[in-house]
Design a protein around this motif. Structure first.
Motif, PDB file in Angstrom:
ATOM      1  N   UNK A  12       0.855  -1.191   0.000  1.00  0.00           N
ATOM      2  CA  UNK A  12       0.000   0.000   0.000  1.00  0.00           C
ATOM      3  C   UNK A  12       0.886   1.233   0.000  1.00  0.00           C
ATOM      4  N   UNK A  13       0.441   2.289  -0.665  1.00  0.00           N
ATOM      5  CA  UNK A  13       1.251   3.497  -0.665  1.00  0.00           C
ATOM      6  C   UNK A  13       1.398   4.034   0.757  1.00  0.00           C
ATOM      7  N   UNK A  14       2.556   4.566   1.028  1.00  0.00           N
ATOM      8  CA  UNK A  14       2.836   5.106   2.353  1.00  0.00           C
ATOM      9  C   UNK A  14       2.040   6.399   2.551  1.00  0.00           C
ATOM     10  N   UNK A  15       1.201   6.407   3.579  1.00  0.00           N
ATOM     11  CA  UNK A  15       0.408   7.588   3.885  1.00  0.00           C
ATOM     12  C   UNK A  15       0.683   7.967   5.334  1.00  0.00           C
ATOM     13  N   UNK A  16       1.069   9.200   5.530  1.00  0.00           N
ATOM     14  CA  UNK A  16       1.267   9.736   6.866  1.00  0.00           C
ATOM     15  C   UNK A  16       0.153  10.744   7.098  1.00  0.00           C
ATOM     16  N   UNK A  17      -0.440  10.717   8.290  1.00  0.00           N
ATOM     17  CA  UNK A  17      -1.627  11.540   8.537  1.00  0.00           C
ATOM     18  C   UNK A  17      -1.474  12.363   9.816  1.00  0.00           C
ATOM     19  N   UNK A  18      -2.022  13.569   9.760  1.00  0.00           N
ATOM     20  CA  UNK A  18      -2.152  14.449  10.919  1.00  0.00           C
ATOM     21  C   UNK A  18      -3.590  14.921  10.939  1.00  0.00           C
ATOM     22  N   UNK A  19      -4.234  14.881  12.106  1.00  0.00           N
ATOM     23  CA  UNK A  19      -5.617  15.324  12.200  1.00  0.00           C
ATOM     24  C   UNK A  19      -5.833  15.993  13.544  1.00  0.00           C
ATOM     25  N   UNK A  75     -20.069  23.481  17.536  1.00  0.00           N
ATOM     26  CA  UNK A  75     -19.436  22.434  16.718  1.00  0.00           C
ATOM     27  C   UNK A  75     -18.105  22.939  16.186  1.00  0.00           C
ATOM     28  N   UNK A  76     -17.102  22.093  16.198  1.00  0.00           N
ATOM     29  CA  UNK A  76     -15.765  22.435  15.726  1.00  0.00           C
ATOM     30  C   UNK A  76     -15.593  21.984  14.282  1.00  0.00           C
ATOM     31  N   UNK A  77     -14.415  22.260  13.717  1.00  0.00           N
ATOM     32  CA  UNK A  77     -14.072  21.711  12.414  1.00  0.00           C
ATOM     33  C   UNK A  77     -12.800  20.888  12.560  1.00  0.00           C
ATOM     34  N   UNK A  78     -12.609  19.956  11.640  1.00  0.00           N
ATOM     35  CA  UNK A  78     -11.441  19.075  11.692  1.00  0.00           C
ATOM     36  C   UNK A  78     -10.525  19.377  10.517  1.00  0.00           C
ATOM     37  N   UNK A  79      -9.247  19.527  10.825  1.00  0.00           N
ATOM     38  CA  UNK A  79      -8.202  19.648   9.808  1.00  0.00           C
ATOM     39  C   UNK A  79      -7.476  18.316   9.735  1.00  0.00           C
ATOM     40  N   UNK A  80      -7.368  17.774   8.535  1.00  0.00           N
ATOM     41  CA  UNK A  80      -6.612  16.547   8.314  1.00  0.00           C
ATOM     42  C   UNK A  80      -5.632  16.797   7.182  1.00  0.00           C
ATOM     43  N   UNK A  81      -4.378  16.429   7.410  1.00  0.00           N
ATOM     44  CA  UNK A  81      -3.341  16.498   6.384  1.00  0.00           C
ATOM     45  C   UNK A  81      -2.867  15.089   6.108  1.00  0.00           C
ATOM     46  N   UNK A  82      -2.742  14.757   4.844  1.00  0.00           N
ATOM     47  CA  UNK A  82      -2.229  13.451   4.440  1.00  0.00           C
ATOM     48  C   UNK A  82      -1.001  13.663   3.569  1.00  0.00           C
ATOM     49  N   UNK A  83       0.093  13.023   3.957  1.00  0.00           N
ATOM     50  CA  UNK A  83       1.296  13.056   3.116  1.00  0.00           C
ATOM     51  C   UNK A  83       1.313  11.765   2.315  1.00  0.00           C
ATOM     52  N   UNK A  84       1.014  11.896   1.048  1.00  0.00           N
ATOM     53  CA  UNK A  84       1.014  10.771   0.120  1.00  0.00           C
ATOM     54  C   UNK A  84       2.360  10.750  -0.588  1.00  0.00           C
ATOM     55  N   UNK A  85       2.680   9.690  -1.303  1.00  0.00           N
ATOM     56  CA  UNK A  85       4.007   9.622  -1.926  1.00  0.00           C
ATOM     57  C   UNK A  85       4.332  10.771  -2.882  1.00  0.00           C
ATOM     58  N   UNK A  90      -5.103  18.082   1.771  1.00  0.00           N
ATOM     59  CA  UNK A  90      -5.650  18.873   2.874  1.00  0.00           C
ATOM     60  C   UNK A  90      -7.145  18.602   2.904  1.00  0.00           C
ATOM     61  N   UNK A  91      -7.659  18.235   4.074  1.00  0.00           N
ATOM     62  CA  UNK A  91      -9.093  18.016   4.238  1.00  0.00           C
ATOM     63  C   UNK A  91      -9.583  18.869   5.397  1.00  0.00           C
ATOM     64  N   UNK A  92     -10.682  19.565   5.187  1.00  0.00           N
ATOM     65  CA  UNK A  92     -11.324  20.328   6.255  1.00  0.00           C
ATOM     66  C   UNK A  92     -12.775  19.860   6.326  1.00  0.00           C
ATOM     67  N   UNK A  93     -13.147  19.358   7.491  1.00  0.00           N
ATOM     68  CA  UNK A  93     -14.485  18.820   7.708  1.00  0.00           C
ATOM     69  C   UNK A  93     -15.245  19.765   8.634  1.00  0.00           C
TER      70      UNK A  93
END
Length: 156
Positions: A12-19, A75-85, A90-93
């Protein structure tokens, strides 16, 4: 008895995540940009690179939109960052699934005297792809992907 060849699945591709969950306020939106830049630096993508600058700007715009258009009291919002290869995602929910941004490319820019309305134009300019997903009846996620320099992989 029949013999079978066992073929290993490709890795699987290496994915690093921060949320992180942030308050749906102007302060939370500013913090999202700073945290994105800091996280990218910790992943080895220096603040001054085009990729880090573009990702921070896109994060700021998506977070500002979440605070402006996707906020519900308490209600808050979520920031998610994904480092793909080969890119950063950038995801904002936020809490307003019924308020979906336009899916077509952003049309005309706002009037020169307008104080707002340029956020998605910036996202469109800096991101290679962006879109919106409604995953449940309580949230929506606006995402954008910024590609690394062609031919350069983002190492772990």
């Amino acid at each position: 008895m029949e013999s079978r060849e066992v073929v290993a699945a490709p890795p699987a591709p290496c994915v690093t995540q921060f949320s992180i969950l942030l308050s749906a306020t102007a302060r939370g939106a500013r913090l999202a940009r700073h945290l994105a830049a800091q996280q990218l630096a910790s992943w080895g993508i220096p603040y001054t690179t085009d990729l880090a600058c573009a990702a921070a700007l896109v994060t700021a715009e998506l977070a500002a939109n979440a605070v402006t258009h996707g906020r519900l009291p308490g209600r808050d919002f979520r920031l998610t960052l994904l480092k793909l290869p080969d890119r950063i995602r950038v995801e904002v929910t936020d809490a307003r699934p019924e308020r979906v941004p336009p899916t077509a490319p952003v049309a005309a820019p706002p009037a020169p005297e307008s104080d707002s309305g340029r956020g998605l134009l910036l996202v469109e300019a800096y991101a290679d792809r962006w879109g919106c997903e409604v995953r449940d009846d309580r949230t929506k996620t606006v995402w954008a992907e910024i590609a690394a320099v062609p031919g350069v992989l983002l190492t772990a």
